[in-house]
Scaffold this motif. Structure first.
Motif, PDB file in Angstrom:
ATOM      1  N   MET A  34       0.058  35.221   7.283  1.00 18.60           N
ATOM      2  CA  MET A  34      -1.604  35.788   6.661  1.00 18.60           C
ATOM      3  C   MET A  34      -1.953  34.884   6.587  1.00 18.60           C
ATOM      4  SD  MET A  34       0.195  38.833   5.276  1.00 18.60           S
ATOM      5  CE  MET A  34      -1.318  39.344   4.907  1.00 18.60           C
ATOM      6  N   VAL A  35      -2.452  35.044   7.467  1.00 14.92           N
ATOM      7  CA  VAL A  35      -3.487  33.411   8.914  1.00 14.92           C
ATOM      8  C   VAL A  35      -5.454  33.933   8.564  1.00 14.92           C
ATOM      9  CG1 VAL A  35      -1.910  33.484   9.691  1.00 14.92           C
ATOM     10  CG2 VAL A  35      -3.593  34.673  10.819  1.00 14.92           C
ATOM     11  N   ARG A  36      -5.515  34.950   7.945  1.00 19.18           N
ATOM     12  CA  ARG A  36      -6.745  35.625   7.922  1.00 19.18           C
ATOM     13  C   ARG A  36      -8.028  34.829   6.768  1.00 19.18           C
ATOM     14  NH1 ARG A  36      -8.807  40.083   7.544  1.00 19.18           N
ATOM     15  NH2 ARG A  36     -10.814  40.203   9.206  1.00 19.18           N
ATOM     16  N   HIS A  62      -8.372  27.087   3.886  1.00 22.33           N
ATOM     17  CA  HIS A  62      -7.557  26.159   4.254  1.00 22.33           C
ATOM     18  C   HIS A  62      -7.064  26.123   5.687  1.00 22.33           C
ATOM     19  CE1 HIS A  62      -4.073  28.544   2.906  1.00 22.33           C
ATOM     20  NE2 HIS A  62      -4.168  28.102   3.670  1.00 22.33           N
ATOM     21  N   ASP A  63      -6.639  24.835   6.018  1.00 20.12           N
ATOM     22  CA  ASP A  63      -6.405  25.412   7.487  1.00 20.12           C
ATOM     23  C   ASP A  63      -4.330  25.547   8.082  1.00 20.12           C
ATOM     24  OD1 ASP A  63      -8.441  23.199   8.228  1.00 20.12           O
ATOM     25  OD2 ASP A  63      -7.644  21.392   8.158  1.00 20.12           O
ATOM     26  N   ASP A 112       2.419  26.531   9.721  1.00 14.94           N
ATOM     27  CA  ASP A 112       1.816  25.774   8.432  1.00 14.94           C
ATOM     28  C   ASP A 112       0.653  26.616   8.142  1.00 14.94           C
ATOM     29  OD1 ASP A 112       0.755  24.439   6.169  1.00 14.94           O
ATOM     30  OD2 ASP A 112       0.145  22.029   7.155  1.00 14.94           O
ATOM     31  N   ILE A 113       0.410  27.342   7.249  1.00 14.02           N
ATOM     32  CA  ILE A 113      -0.708  28.558   7.094  1.00 14.02           C
ATOM     33  C   ILE A 113      -0.561  29.090   5.718  1.00 14.02           C
ATOM     34  CG2 ILE A 113      -0.091  29.640   9.333  1.00 14.02           C
ATOM     35  CD1 ILE A 113       1.446  31.558   7.649  1.00 14.02           C
ATOM     36  N   ASP A 114       0.127  27.957   4.535  1.00 13.63           N
ATOM     37  CA  ASP A 114       0.224  27.895   3.246  1.00 13.63           C
ATOM     38  C   ASP A 114      -0.966  26.815   2.601  1.00 13.63           C
ATOM     39  OD1 ASP A 114       0.824  30.589   3.427  1.00 13.63           O
ATOM     40  OD2 ASP A 114       3.362  29.432   3.359  1.00 13.63           O
ATOM     41  N   TRP A 127       6.144  22.921   7.286  1.00 13.80           N
ATOM     42  CA  TRP A 127       6.430  23.995   8.142  1.00 13.80           C
ATOM     43  C   TRP A 127       7.152  24.944   7.687  1.00 13.80           C
ATOM     44  CZ3 TRP A 127       2.909  23.984  11.775  1.00 13.80           C
ATOM     45  CH2 TRP A 127       2.453  22.430  12.508  1.00 13.80           C
ATOM     46  N   ARG A 128       6.862  26.570   7.972  1.00 15.34           N
ATOM     47  CA  ARG A 128       7.624  27.092   7.814  1.00 15.34           C
ATOM     48  C   ARG A 128       8.444  27.611   8.837  1.00 15.34           C
ATOM     49  NH1 ARG A 128       5.982  32.516   7.295  1.00 15.34           N
ATOM     50  NH2 ARG A 128       3.986  32.782   7.154  1.00 15.34           N
TER      51      ARG A 128
END
Length: 336
Positions: A191-193, A197-198, A215-217, A222-223
């Motif tokens: 879910m990057v949209r 945050h970065d 790393d999107i949360d 890192w996931r």
């Protein structure tokens, strides 16, 4: 999860451990890396990077596409990469006015033989040779399944946006209608949209093993996304990043790309086993495809398969009724 701070390098050189415990040296390769202030991009002879299509450079990012319909843009390295093992960290941002499932289409990160060629695969050519890693933001397959009333069923349900990887050898097409499922090595939802945050993508290729993490949360961790052994990629290909919009759109922004050379001690036997690769391939590719046995069938083939199956069942029912009628008639005559 792995702390991102433990993987991000604060210098041009560091020492860490591989997943298998072997010591690994990491060197930042500046000629294949990109960060602010993006000096000289697109100017012949003064930069290692070249713009294509609708891409443009600002002081804060390289915008591959604006939030407008029917746009495509890309950024390609001018230098072929001859590293055997490497690690790529991509800082990106996808944002726009569209709501959930009303945005598109996504971006792709490339390590391919070809470069600077426009096309339908996230702004790059189809039938590419090398590695493509896609951040797909629009579920084409979901709409296709609705239209076809689910004539085939995937094993796993995807949630979009979705990250996946594909290896091509120049003869394999990316299937847009099924969002790359038939050739997918693996993937994960992302879910990057429209995040405040970065967002980061981490790609590692070492000892013929491809690993992708996210790393999107906003937690600086890192996931895991995918981990595939037996991936064979030639040296001398080009790194690039591209994006495309259609009827739906988004801003696709690249903030930085950092490439690290990984130096790993190998035995002589490993050196022999890892001889130079000429054609990209993946071991046991059929085992890695997350699809049922019917995924390769066309819509027409599936239609006729279902039709003949129904006709076969109908014929069996008719024959059964006829035989039952004869049996009943014979049985009745025996009583008179």
């Amino acid at each position: 999860m792995i702390s991102r701070s433990s993987l991000i390098l604060f210098a041009a050189f560091s020492v860490s451990l591989c997943d298998d415990g072997h010591e690994m040296e990491e060197f930042l390769k500046r000629e294949y890396s990109l960060s602010k202030p993006y000096q000289g991009i697109g100017v012949s002879g003064s930069s290692h990077w070249e713009l294509m299509g609708d891409a443009l450079v600002t002081t804060d990012y390289v915008r591959l596409t604006p939030d407008q319909q029917s746009k495509q843009g890309a950024l390609w390295s001018r230098l072929p990469c001859h590293l055997r093992d490497w690690e790529l960290q991509v800082h990106f941002k996808i944002h726009g006015q569209g709501k959930k499932n009303l945005n598109g289409d996504g971006l792709a990160i490339w390590y391919t033989k070809e470069r600077m060629q426009k096309g339908p695969v996230f702004g790059n050519r189809d039938f590419f040779t090398g590695l493509g890693m896609f951040v797909d933001t629009y579920p084409n397959e979901e709409k296709l399944l609705e239209a076809q009333r689910k004539r085939y069923t995937p094993r796993t349900q995807r949630i979009f946006p979705y990250v996946l990887a594909m290896v091509g050898n120049g003869t394999i097409s990316y299937d847009h209608e099924r969002d790359g499922r038939p050739t997918e090595l693996g993937g994960c939802n992302a879910m990057v949209r429209n995040l405040k945050h970065d967002t980061f993508l981490f790609i590692r290729y070492v000892r013929r093993r491809l690993t992708i993490m996210l790393d999107i949360d906003g937690q600086h961790e890192w996931r895991d996304c995918l981990d595939v052994p037996g991936v064979h990629l030639p040296q001398g290909f080009y790194f690039g990043i591209s994006a495309i919009t259609g009827d739906l759109s988004d801003n696709h922004d690249l903030i930085s790309m950092k490439l690290y050379q990984l130096t790993i001690l190998r035995s002589k036997q490993e050196d022999v086993e890892e001889q130079e690769v000429l054609i990209p391939s993946v071991d046991n590719l059929e085992l890695l495809r997350p699809y049922t046995d019917t995924e390769g069938m066309s819509s027409i083939a599936i239609f006729f398969s279902v039709l003949f199956s129904m006709l076969g069942v109908f014929l069996l029912v008719v024959v059964g009724l006829v035989l039952y009628g004869h049996w009943s008639e014979n049985r009745r005559k025996r009583f008179y």
